[in-house]
Motif scaffolding. Sequence first.
Motif, PDB file in Angstrom:
ATOM      1  N   ASN A 150       0.824  -0.927   0.186  1.00 41.29           N
ATOM      2  CA  ASN A 150      -0.215   0.011  -0.218  1.00 41.29           C
ATOM      3  C   ASN A 150       0.785   1.117   0.104  1.00 41.29           C
ATOM      4  O   ASN A 150       1.666   1.337   0.994  1.00 41.29           O
ATOM      5  CB  ASN A 150      -0.818  -0.145   1.226  1.00 41.29           C
ATOM      6  CG  ASN A 150      -1.985  -0.960   1.260  1.00 41.29           C
ATOM      7  OD1 ASN A 150      -2.602  -1.142   0.154  1.00 41.29           O
ATOM      8  ND2 ASN A 150      -2.039  -2.012   2.402  1.00 41.29           N
ATOM      9  N   HIS A 172      -5.561   4.942   6.251  1.00 39.16           N
ATOM     10  CA  HIS A 172      -4.862   3.822   5.688  1.00 39.16           C
ATOM     11  C   HIS A 172      -3.540   3.417   6.557  1.00 39.16           C
ATOM     12  O   HIS A 172      -2.876   2.587   6.161  1.00 39.16           O
ATOM     13  CB  HIS A 172      -4.673   4.222   4.203  1.00 39.16           C
ATOM     14  CG  HIS A 172      -5.752   4.511   3.311  1.00 39.16           C
ATOM     15  ND1 HIS A 172      -6.440   3.730   2.914  1.00 39.16           N
ATOM     16  CD2 HIS A 172      -5.696   5.677   3.015  1.00 39.16           C
ATOM     17  CE1 HIS A 172      -7.475   4.785   2.209  1.00 39.16           C
ATOM     18  NE2 HIS A 172      -6.762   5.849   2.115  1.00 39.16           N
ATOM     19  N   SER A 173      -3.276   4.383   7.144  1.00 34.61           N
ATOM     20  CA  SER A 173      -1.853   3.853   8.105  1.00 34.61           C
ATOM     21  C   SER A 173      -1.778   2.721   8.822  1.00 34.61           C
ATOM     22  O   SER A 173      -0.891   2.172   8.846  1.00 34.61           O
ATOM     23  CB  SER A 173      -1.673   5.212   9.072  1.00 34.61           C
ATOM     24  OG  SER A 173      -2.434   5.509  10.086  1.00 34.61           O
ATOM     25  N   ASP A 174      -3.051   2.122   9.158  1.00 36.70           N
ATOM     26  CA  ASP A 174      -3.080   0.954   9.889  1.00 36.70           C
ATOM     27  C   ASP A 174      -2.649  -0.217   9.087  1.00 36.70           C
ATOM     28  O   ASP A 174      -2.353  -1.226   9.734  1.00 36.70           O
ATOM     29  CB  ASP A 174      -4.463   0.709  10.566  1.00 36.70           C
ATOM     30  CG  ASP A 174      -4.556   1.628  11.761  1.00 36.70           C
ATOM     31  OD1 ASP A 174      -3.630   2.031  12.507  1.00 36.70           O
ATOM     32  OD2 ASP A 174      -5.761   1.571  12.396  1.00 36.70           O
ATOM     33  N   GLU A 175      -2.707  -0.054   7.974  1.00 36.11           N
ATOM     34  CA  GLU A 175      -2.340  -1.067   7.031  1.00 36.11           C
ATOM     35  C   GLU A 175      -0.965  -1.380   6.697  1.00 36.11           C
ATOM     36  O   GLU A 175      -0.537  -2.463   6.139  1.00 36.11           O
ATOM     37  CB  GLU A 175      -2.985  -0.693   5.406  1.00 36.11           C
ATOM     38  CG  GLU A 175      -4.545  -0.537   5.498  1.00 36.11           C
ATOM     39  CD  GLU A 175      -5.065   0.218   4.277  1.00 36.11           C
ATOM     40  OE1 GLU A 175      -4.313   0.369   3.153  1.00 36.11           O
ATOM     41  OE2 GLU A 175      -6.282   0.549   4.401  1.00 36.11           O
ATOM     42  N   GLY A 176      -0.074  -0.261   7.321  1.00 36.50           N
ATOM     43  CA  GLY A 176       1.289  -0.390   6.984  1.00 36.50           C
ATOM     44  C   GLY A 176       1.579   0.298   5.594  1.00 36.50           C
ATOM     45  O   GLY A 176       1.954  -0.240   4.662  1.00 36.50           O
ATOM     46  N   LEU A 177       1.871   1.669   5.458  1.00 34.62           N
ATOM     47  CA  LEU A 177       2.201   2.099   4.102  1.00 34.62           C
ATOM     48  C   LEU A 177       3.497   2.322   3.934  1.00 34.62           C
ATOM     49  O   LEU A 177       4.279   2.187   4.836  1.00 34.62           O
ATOM     50  CB  LEU A 177       1.549   3.737   4.285  1.00 34.62           C
ATOM     51  CG  LEU A 177       0.071   3.983   4.553  1.00 34.62           C
ATOM     52  CD1 LEU A 177      -0.587   5.345   4.661  1.00 34.62           C
ATOM     53  CD2 LEU A 177      -0.634   3.225   2.950  1.00 34.62           C
ATOM     54  N   GLN A 184       7.221  -8.841   4.141  1.00 33.05           N
ATOM     55  CA  GLN A 184       6.028  -8.333   4.854  1.00 33.05           C
ATOM     56  C   GLN A 184       5.513  -9.504   5.726  1.00 33.05           C
ATOM     57  O   GLN A 184       5.401 -10.570   5.546  1.00 33.05           O
ATOM     58  CB  GLN A 184       4.750  -8.140   3.795  1.00 33.05           C
ATOM     59  CG  GLN A 184       3.806  -7.451   4.326  1.00 33.05           C
ATOM     60  CD  GLN A 184       2.962  -6.821   3.197  1.00 33.05           C
ATOM     61  OE1 GLN A 184       2.990  -5.744   2.972  1.00 33.05           O
ATOM     62  NE2 GLN A 184       1.760  -7.565   2.807  1.00 33.05           N
ATOM     63  N   GLN A 225      -1.261  -1.224  -4.580  1.00 40.39           N
ATOM     64  CA  GLN A 225      -2.319  -0.311  -4.323  1.00 40.39           C
ATOM     65  C   GLN A 225      -1.491   1.246  -4.080  1.00 40.39           C
ATOM     66  O   GLN A 225      -0.659   1.196  -3.245  1.00 40.39           O
ATOM     67  CB  GLN A 225      -3.234  -0.770  -3.086  1.00 40.39           C
ATOM     68  CG  GLN A 225      -4.442   0.184  -2.966  1.00 40.39           C
ATOM     69  CD  GLN A 225      -5.237  -0.702  -2.030  1.00 40.39           C
ATOM     70  OE1 GLN A 225      -4.954  -1.388  -0.896  1.00 40.39           O
ATOM     71  NE2 GLN A 225      -6.444   0.165  -1.747  1.00 40.39           N
ATOM     72  N   GLN A 233       7.539  -6.338   0.033  1.00 43.84           N
ATOM     73  CA  GLN A 233       6.267  -7.228   0.037  1.00 43.84           C
ATOM     74  C   GLN A 233       6.800  -8.368   0.446  1.00 43.84           C
ATOM     75  O   GLN A 233       6.001  -9.059   1.101  1.00 43.84           O
ATOM     76  CB  GLN A 233       5.713  -7.097  -1.679  1.00 43.84           C
ATOM     77  CG  GLN A 233       4.430  -7.685  -1.577  1.00 43.84           C
ATOM     78  CD  GLN A 233       3.474  -6.994  -2.633  1.00 43.84           C
ATOM     79  OE1 GLN A 233       4.121  -6.452  -3.520  1.00 43.84           O
ATOM     80  NE2 GLN A 233       2.290  -7.317  -2.681  1.00 43.84           N
ATOM     81  N   ARG A 292       5.981   1.041   6.425  1.00 43.50           N
ATOM     82  CA  ARG A 292       6.509  -0.563   5.979  1.00 43.50           C
ATOM     83  C   ARG A 292       8.047   0.185   5.067  1.00 43.50           C
ATOM     84  O   ARG A 292       8.812  -0.578   4.956  1.00 43.50           O
ATOM     85  CB  ARG A 292       5.614  -1.195   4.834  1.00 43.50           C
ATOM     86  CG  ARG A 292       4.529  -1.646   5.625  1.00 43.50           C
ATOM     87  CD  ARG A 292       4.714  -2.382   6.647  1.00 43.50           C
ATOM     88  NE  ARG A 292       5.748  -3.601   6.220  1.00 43.50           N
ATOM     89  CZ  ARG A 292       5.645  -4.797   6.365  1.00 43.50           C
ATOM     90  NH1 ARG A 292       4.560  -5.194   7.112  1.00 43.50           N
ATOM     91  NH2 ARG A 292       6.449  -5.416   5.685  1.00 43.50           N
ATOM     92  N   LYS A 311       4.021   2.410  12.018  1.00 37.78           N
ATOM     93  CA  LYS A 311       3.642   1.091  11.134  1.00 37.78           C
ATOM     94  C   LYS A 311       4.280   1.327   9.557  1.00 37.78           C
ATOM     95  O   LYS A 311       3.581   0.424   8.881  1.00 37.78           O
ATOM     96  CB  LYS A 311       2.253   1.076  11.075  1.00 37.78           C
ATOM     97  CG  LYS A 311       1.383   0.672  12.596  1.00 37.78           C
ATOM     98  CD  LYS A 311       0.089   0.336  12.443  1.00 37.78           C
ATOM     99  CE  LYS A 311      -0.187   0.151  13.892  1.00 37.78           C
ATOM    100  NZ  LYS A 311      -2.090  -0.157  13.970  1.00 37.78           N
TER     101      LYS A 311
END
Length: 193
Positions: A2, A70-75, A193, A29, A190, A98, A96
């Motif tokens: 992301n 969206h930061s909880d998704e690990g940007l 991850q 994404q 990725q 990445r 968080k």
Amino acid sequence: MNIMLFHSVYGLRPAVHAAAERLRAAGHQVRVPDLFEGQTVESVEEGRELKDKIGQEELLRRAILAAAPHSDEGLVYAGFSLGGSIAQNLALGDEKARGLLLMHGTSDIADGASVDELPVQLHVADPDPFEPHDWLSAWYLQMQRAGADVEIYRYPGAGHLYTDPDLPDYDEESAERTWRIALGFLETLQRDQ
């Protein structure tokens, strides 16, 4: 991955959308917030005037508002020139995050900034009038002290925004090399991850 991709001082132009599409084609994404709210410019000077009119604090506020949902998704934060500066500020403040992918731009590093081995990749012209050697050396050391895992790639003879095909700085060979290395960096993030 992301990715939150921030535009340069020229604003959200077709080249930024093309870059986002390139990243999407590689399976990522990508979000491309418009920090200038629809305004674009034709020169660095006009862009600086617009940036100053909006103000750095407001630009950061807009960037945070775009990234926060969206930061909880690990940007992975990424950006071109001014956008790189903004991406760096957000990545260093997001536990968080990445990764951080910088093209053509860096920022001051706040005293006490700390990250846990954040992967960082910087692509920059050599020489670059906005990122001189002394600055980059100090920036690298400060990022290392903050805990980042930093790689710097320099492109001799390229202009500042050499990845933008709509600008006179464009250097196709350097741009393609940058994208090849950057996509490898994202693939590694990725995989890890």
